[in-house]
Design a protein around this motif. Structure first.
Motif, mmCIF file in Angstrom:
data_model
loop_
_atom_site.group_PDB
_atom_site.id
_atom_site.type_symbol
_atom_site.label_atom_id
_atom_site.label_comp_id
_atom_site.label_asym_id
_atom_site.label_seq_id
_atom_site.Cartn_x
_atom_site.Cartn_y
_atom_site.Cartn_z
ATOM 1 N N ASN A 45 0.566 -1.370 -0.013
ATOM 2 C CA ASN A 45 0.180 -0.204 -0.258
ATOM 3 C C ASN A 45 0.930 1.153 0.183
ATOM 4 O O ASN A 45 1.812 0.873 0.053
ATOM 5 N N LYS A 46 0.725 2.712 -0.039
ATOM 6 C CA LYS A 46 1.006 3.500 -0.256
ATOM 7 C C LYS A 46 1.889 3.431 0.953
ATOM 8 O O LYS A 46 3.494 4.653 0.518
ATOM 9 N N LYS A 47 2.344 3.104 2.352
ATOM 10 C CA LYS A 47 2.573 3.295 3.477
ATOM 11 C C LYS A 47 3.675 1.912 3.724
ATOM 12 O O LYS A 47 4.659 1.846 4.247
ATOM 13 N N GLY A 48 3.610 1.882 2.442
ATOM 14 C CA GLY A 48 4.650 0.504 2.124
ATOM 15 C C GLY A 48 4.477 -1.387 2.416
ATOM 16 O O GLY A 48 4.313 -1.934 3.053
ATOM 17 N N CYS A 49 2.863 -1.084 3.289
ATOM 18 C CA CYS A 49 2.773 -2.362 4.051
ATOM 19 C C CYS A 49 1.994 -3.340 3.058
ATOM 20 O O CYS A 49 1.134 -2.296 2.312
ATOM 21 N N VAL A 50 2.080 -4.868 3.519
ATOM 22 C CA VAL A 50 1.060 -5.594 2.760
ATOM 23 C C VAL A 50 0.330 -6.257 3.552
ATOM 24 O O VAL A 50 0.245 -6.170 4.477
ATOM 25 N N ASN A 51 -0.495 -6.736 2.650
ATOM 26 C CA ASN A 51 -2.019 -7.497 3.268
ATOM 27 C C ASN A 51 -2.296 -8.687 1.922
ATOM 28 O O ASN A 51 -2.170 -9.031 1.256
ATOM 29 N N PHE A 52 -1.847 -9.813 3.761
ATOM 30 C CA PHE A 52 -1.337 -11.142 2.894
ATOM 31 C C PHE A 52 -2.800 -12.023 3.600
ATOM 32 O O PHE A 52 -2.882 -12.906 2.900
ATOM 33 N N LEU A 53 -4.166 -11.654 3.784
ATOM 34 C CA LEU A 53 -4.685 -12.484 4.478
ATOM 35 C C LEU A 53 -6.428 -12.117 3.625
ATOM 36 O O LEU A 53 -6.055 -10.940 2.768
ATOM 37 N N ASN A 54 -7.133 -13.173 2.789
ATOM 38 C CA ASN A 54 -7.816 -12.633 1.659
ATOM 39 C C ASN A 54 -9.259 -12.133 2.548
ATOM 40 O O ASN A 54 -9.459 -10.822 1.420
#
Ligand SMILES: [Zn+2]
Length: 282
Positions: A45-54
């Protein structure tokens, strides 16, 4: 350079690290996404975080509680035990913070670590963590299915989170450390007394959590750490808001407590630490 690009660069530099939560193969950085050989794609995302949940998971942590937690931790509520953890971390070069919440402890512990990663199942918590300006990498992930390759970390920090020890061991390198903070009987004792006097919640014992840890890691060491945290009325209210202890309390008792802020709160924890070696895998 924008934050998303900085974090993507840091993820590429730390490779191999992330594993696809769908097929478990290695994720590599392409632009500002993580991609596996089977083309499962996870965008930063814009802050460089990743969401690994479906799908998003609802937790009890709402934004107000998380903001309170940020203020309390920034004021140093955890700092004495974080200092002890940091001193035991050296010379860790890859740290994973389990259930990192809004990320302040990850940032603190990661200060002298080459790569530090925090994850939490709460997307709002990781949103707040993404706003921090330290080098730590943050993602939304599930404790039971860590999105990391085997042998990825030299240390795991677990502050008040459940222990998923088989997963911890999978992602740790042999010789890696597990540093686990558990509450002890005097943790938040003023709040416990005010909210639960006369009920079975008036006292707390960490014996079962500790026994479970020692059963798996017989050579573990325990260090008690306790101190009184002096707080302003505002910080006192934030501590009451941030702790799960107060969420199920009688609303009248909670209101009475908030109306009469205490000048200090007792922190009483144990730092359990162990070095994990393959031979000790049970
Ligand atoms: Zn995949």
């Amino acid at each position: 350079m924008r934050k998303i690009e900085l974090k993507a660069q840091a993820m590429a530099a730390a490779a191999p690290l992330f594993a696809c939560p769908v097929c478990h193969e290695e994720l590599t950085v392409k632009g500002t996404s993580l991609v596996c050989p089977q083309d499962h794609v996870f965008d930063l995302n814009k802050k460089g975080c990743v969401n690994f949940l479906n799908a998003p998971v609802n937790t009890e942590y709402d934004e107000e509680m998380l903001a309170a937690r940020r203020r309390v931790l920034t004021a140093g509520f955890f700092t004495p035990f974080l200092k002890r953890m940091a001193s035991q971390l050296a010379p860790a070069d890859r740290l994973l913070d389990i259930g990192c919440g809004e990320g302040t402890p990850t940032d603190y512990l990661g200060a002298n670590v080459a790569t530090s990663v925090g994850f939490d199942i709460s997307a709002p918590a990781i949103k707040l963590a993404g706003a921090l300006n330290g080098p730590a990498l943050f993602c939304v992930a599930d404790l039971a299915r860590l999105p990391f390759l085997e042998n990825s970390f030299t240390a795991i920090a677990d502050i008040f989170s459940p222990g998923a020890y088989a997963e911890f061991e999978r992602v740790l390198r042999p010789g890696g450390k597990i540093l686990k903070i558990i509450p002890a009987s005097g943790y938040l004792r003023e709040l416990r007394q005010a909210l639960y006097a006369g009920t079975d919640k008036a006292t707390y014992s960490n014996a079962s959590v500790k026994d479970h840890f020692y059963a798996r890691y017989p050579d573990a060491v325990s260090e008690p750490i306790s101190y009184d945290f002096a707080c302003t009325p505002e910080l006192f209210a934030d501590i009451v808001r941030m702790t799960p202890l107060s969420w199920q309390a009688d609303p009248e008792k909670r209101a009475a407590l908030l109306a009469n802020p205490l000048p200090s709160i007792h922190v009483d924890v144990e730092l359990l630490s162990t070095e994990w070696n393959q031979a000790s895998r049970s």
